[in-house]
Design a protein around this motif. Structure first.
Motif, mmCIF file in Angstrom:
data_model
loop_
_atom_site.group_PDB
_atom_site.id
_atom_site.type_symbol
_atom_site.label_atom_id
_atom_site.label_comp_id
_atom_site.label_asym_id
_atom_site.label_seq_id
_atom_site.Cartn_x
_atom_site.Cartn_y
_atom_site.Cartn_z
ATOM 1 N N ARG A 1 -7.496 10.742 3.209
ATOM 2 C CA ARG A 1 -6.366 11.308 2.491
ATOM 3 C C ARG A 1 -6.822 12.029 1.228
ATOM 4 N NH1 ARG A 1 -1.897 11.891 4.968
ATOM 5 N NH2 ARG A 1 -0.696 11.635 3.061
ATOM 6 N N MET B 1 1.417 7.158 0.942
ATOM 7 C CA MET B 1 0.538 8.322 1.002
ATOM 8 C C MET B 1 -0.876 7.939 1.425
ATOM 9 S SD MET B 1 -0.420 9.209 -2.946
ATOM 10 C CE MET B 1 -1.742 10.243 -2.403
ATOM 11 N N LEU B 2 -1.246 6.689 1.198
ATOM 12 C CA LEU B 2 -2.576 6.250 1.604
ATOM 13 C C LEU B 2 -2.653 6.035 3.103
ATOM 14 C CD1 LEU B 2 -3.517 3.659 -1.155
ATOM 15 C CD2 LEU B 2 -4.291 6.013 -0.930
ATOM 16 N N LEU B 3 -1.516 5.751 3.707
ATOM 17 C CA LEU B 3 -1.517 5.380 5.118
ATOM 18 C C LEU B 3 -1.367 6.578 6.031
ATOM 19 C CD1 LEU B 3 0.733 2.230 4.891
ATOM 20 C CD2 LEU B 3 -1.715 2.304 5.295
ATOM 21 N N GLY B 4 -0.987 7.698 5.499
ATOM 22 C CA GLY B 4 -0.828 8.856 6.363
ATOM 23 C C GLY B 4 0.628 9.113 6.638
ATOM 24 N N GLY B 5 0.864 10.328 7.073
ATOM 25 C CA GLY B 5 2.195 10.901 7.157
ATOM 26 C C GLY B 5 3.330 10.030 7.597
ATOM 27 N N SER B 6 3.373 9.689 8.864
ATOM 28 C CA SER B 6 4.612 9.159 9.409
ATOM 29 C C SER B 6 4.649 7.642 9.448
ATOM 30 C CB SER B 6 4.815 9.720 10.810
ATOM 31 O OG SER B 6 3.724 9.367 11.624
ATOM 32 N N SER B 7 3.697 6.976 8.827
ATOM 33 C CA SER B 7 3.602 5.532 9.004
ATOM 34 C C SER B 7 4.833 4.772 8.551
ATOM 35 C CB SER B 7 2.393 4.988 8.245
ATOM 36 O OG SER B 7 1.261 5.158 9.031
ATOM 37 N N GLY B 8 5.531 5.269 7.574
ATOM 38 C CA GLY B 8 6.652 4.514 7.062
ATOM 39 C C GLY B 8 7.815 4.467 8.027
ATOM 40 N N GLY B 9 8.078 5.550 8.669
ATOM 41 C CA GLY B 9 9.175 5.588 9.608
ATOM 42 C C GLY B 9 10.491 5.793 8.894
ATOM 43 N N VAL C 1 0.839 -1.187 0.000
ATOM 44 C CA VAL C 1 0.000 0.000 0.000
ATOM 45 C C VAL C 1 0.880 1.244 0.000
ATOM 46 C CG1 VAL C 1 -1.701 1.320 1.294
ATOM 47 C CG2 VAL C 1 -1.884 -1.155 1.165
ATOM 48 N N ARG D 1 3.880 8.422 18.619
ATOM 49 C CA ARG D 1 4.332 9.507 17.743
ATOM 50 C C ARG D 1 4.355 9.121 16.272
ATOM 51 N NH1 ARG D 1 6.292 13.703 20.959
ATOM 52 N NH2 ARG D 1 6.419 13.073 23.142
ATOM 53 N N GLN D 2 3.819 7.973 15.962
ATOM 54 C CA GLN D 2 3.637 7.599 14.556
ATOM 55 C C GLN D 2 2.158 7.338 14.350
ATOM 56 O OE1 GLN D 2 6.344 4.186 14.027
ATOM 57 N NE2 GLN D 2 7.158 5.393 12.350
ATOM 58 N N ASP D 3 1.646 7.706 13.198
ATOM 59 C CA ASP D 3 0.233 7.440 12.924
ATOM 60 C C ASP D 3 -0.052 5.951 13.030
ATOM 61 O OD1 ASP D 3 0.115 10.059 12.381
ATOM 62 O OD2 ASP D 3 -0.277 9.868 10.230
ATOM 63 N N GLN E 1 -0.198 -2.072 10.828
ATOM 64 C CA GLN E 1 -1.555 -1.571 10.660
ATOM 65 C C GLN E 1 -2.542 -2.729 10.711
ATOM 66 O OE1 GLN E 1 -1.894 1.615 10.749
ATOM 67 N NE2 GLN E 1 0.226 2.172 10.415
ATOM 68 N N GLY F 1 10.416 0.017 10.357
ATOM 69 C CA GLY F 1 8.986 -0.054 10.119
ATOM 70 C C GLY F 1 8.198 0.823 11.060
ATOM 71 N N GLY F 2 7.046 1.220 10.594
ATOM 72 C CA GLY F 2 6.118 1.948 11.447
ATOM 73 C C GLY F 2 5.270 0.964 12.214
ATOM 74 N N ALA F 3 4.238 1.488 12.831
ATOM 75 C CA ALA F 3 3.325 0.624 13.559
ATOM 76 C C ALA F 3 2.642 -0.306 12.561
ATOM 77 C CB ALA F 3 2.290 1.476 14.259
ATOM 78 N N LEU G 1 9.538 7.026 19.202
ATOM 79 C CA LEU G 1 8.368 6.491 18.489
ATOM 80 C C LEU G 1 7.158 6.432 19.405
ATOM 81 C CD1 LEU G 1 9.967 3.630 16.379
ATOM 82 C CD2 LEU G 1 9.634 6.015 15.795
#
Lengths: 279, 165
Positions: B145, A132-140, A129, B82-84, A152, A148-150, A223
């Motif tokens: 989005r 940009m679909l997941l929102g700003g900081s998700s990628g990390g 995915v 601090r992360q979405d 989902q 990795g981000g959180a 984080l």
């Protein structure tokens, strides 16, 4: 239960097999690589393995069957393959079942394996995915590779995810309470990461093979308070496999089999003790 | 910005695109004077309370009954995410809260803390239950989005108790 021995083991290097950090590899390729290493170490011929136990969380359905089939290990009559999912303990659960079955005389020679491709997950920053679909900081964005981000979790799958939890937040809350109860400092926690990175730097299978300084850890982004980027486990891909055998079969392959003394699978405690008990 | 409070409006009427986090875990106030409550399970035999409610008591195996509780709580521990997370914009606060009036230090509910600046959150902070949007659905988060309306999950949150003026 009779004695059970490990006669061979294999493991891939852990890392991001996404084509950017390490060459692209699928879940199956990672599993196959580990299986071949284990078989080669044990000296086991392909036709001799009677059953396989595969642990995976995000591998597709029939992950174990696919890995073994692509290797050509499934016998003409079909092979018994069990797939196990138990979150972070999936492969160990597969291992435990393999041990129990050999111990109880169901089989004499089996393989337990695990394969996971975390970087293909949504929210890993590299998944299918677009970010940009997941929102700003998700990628990390990390200092060392991409962390990795959180993970989902879609609604309806996990109650706690539905109320806003992610996995790191849970451990961060435990850490926060530990600091409150015992006066543990961020520096002390960062030293664990420094020590682990030092060991990783010496391990050819480790995901991160470089040392970090205390300052680097403490200056890396937070984080989930108080946990920093360089203190968490990264989203990592890898595979591992072991060959298990009964005593008489093990003796045929090696003079130094490793005996399995115990293996236990347990769910979490029902209540309490998730943080030091306020007293 | 104050969170929209579902508890204030009598019986909950979910709007289109709103999902309840789980059936049977929330008690909506019958009148504006009432407070919202969580519904836990209380063992008919040993009295152990669990949340979310269980059919059988995990401590002794006896049957349980509905047990409304949790209007007021105390923060046991917390973290600032601090992360979405899908459907929730960072930074936001997650916490474990405990209920001093129940005298069970091991009973903790994991919740978001709303209406609280991230620098104000403390262990020991007194908080109160509100019912409102906890996150967007996964599809909703993607639609947001592109500026489209999103589906929301309605659940429980806690917020700091404001000092009496």
């Amino acid at each position: 239960m009779r004695k059970v021995y490990i006669i061979g083991a294999g493991m891939t290097r852990f890392g991001k097999y996404d084509g950017r950090h390490l060459p692209w590899k699928s879940t199956y390729e990672l599993g196959e690589e580990a299986c071949l290493m284990a078989m080669s170490e044990a000296g086991v011929e392909p036709g001799k393995i009677q059953a396989a136990y595969c642990g995976t969380v995000q591998g597709a359905a029939n992950c174990g069957q696919t890995i073994l089939d692509e290797l050509g290990l499934c016998s003409p009559k079909g092979m018994t393959v069990y797939n196990h999912e138990n979150a972070c303990a999936s492969s160990l659960t597969a291992f435990s079942q393999a041990w129990t079955d050999v111990g109880n005389g169901v089989y004499d020679l089996v393989m337990a394996l695990g394969a996971e491709k975390m970087t293909a997950l949504m929210g890993s920053g590299l998944g299918p995915v677009p970010k940009m679909l997941l929102g700003g900081s998700s990628g990390g964005e990390g200092g060392i590779g991409i962390v990795g981000g959180a993970l989902q979790v879609p609604e309806g799958k996990m109650f706690l995810a539905d109320v806003g939890m992610n996995f790191l937040a849970f451990f961060a809350m435990m850490t926060k309470r530990h600091m409150y109860e015992f006066g543990t400092t961020e520096e002390q926690l960062a030293m664990v990461s420094v020590k682990n990175h030092k060991h990783g730097a010496m391990n050819p299978y480790a995901s991160y093979q470089r040392e970090v300084t205390l300052e680097e850890v403490l200056n890396s982004p937070v984080l989930c308070d108080p946990v920093h980027l360089l203190e968490i486990c990264p989203n990592t891909d890898g595979g591992s496999a072991v060959i298990l055998a009964s005593e008489d079969v093990a003796r045929r392959y090696t003079t130094k089999p490793v005996e399995i003394r115990a293996c236990d699978v347990s769910g979490a405690l029902y209540k309490g003790k998730v943080y030091p008990n306020p007293s | 910005m104050a969170e929209e409070e579902y508890g204030k409006y009598g019986k909950l009427k979910l709007k289109e695109g709103e999902l309840l986090v789980r059936k049977g875990v929330l008690k909506f106030p019958a009148s504006p004077e009432d407070r919202p409550l969580l519904i836990g399970g209380k063992c008919k035999l040993c009295g152990d309370i669990s949340f979310p409610p269980r059919h059988f008591c995990p401590m002794c195996g006896a049957e349980t009954e509905e047990f409304p509780f949790g209007s007021f709580a105390e923060v046991v521990t917390y973290t600032v995410v601090r992360q979405d997370t899908m459907g929730i914009k960072a930074p936001y606060i997650m916490a474990m809260v405990n209920f001093p009036d129940l005298n069970d230090p091991e009973l903790a509910v994991i919740t978001q803390i709303a209406d609280c600046p991230i620098e104000d959150i403390r262990i020991g902070m007194k908080v109160e239950l509100i019912i409102g949007k906890v996150r967007s659905t996964m599809m909703g988060a993607m639609m947001e989005r592109f500026g489209m309306p999103s589906d929301s999950i309605i659940g429980y949150k806690y917020r700091p108790i404001k000092e009496a003026n």
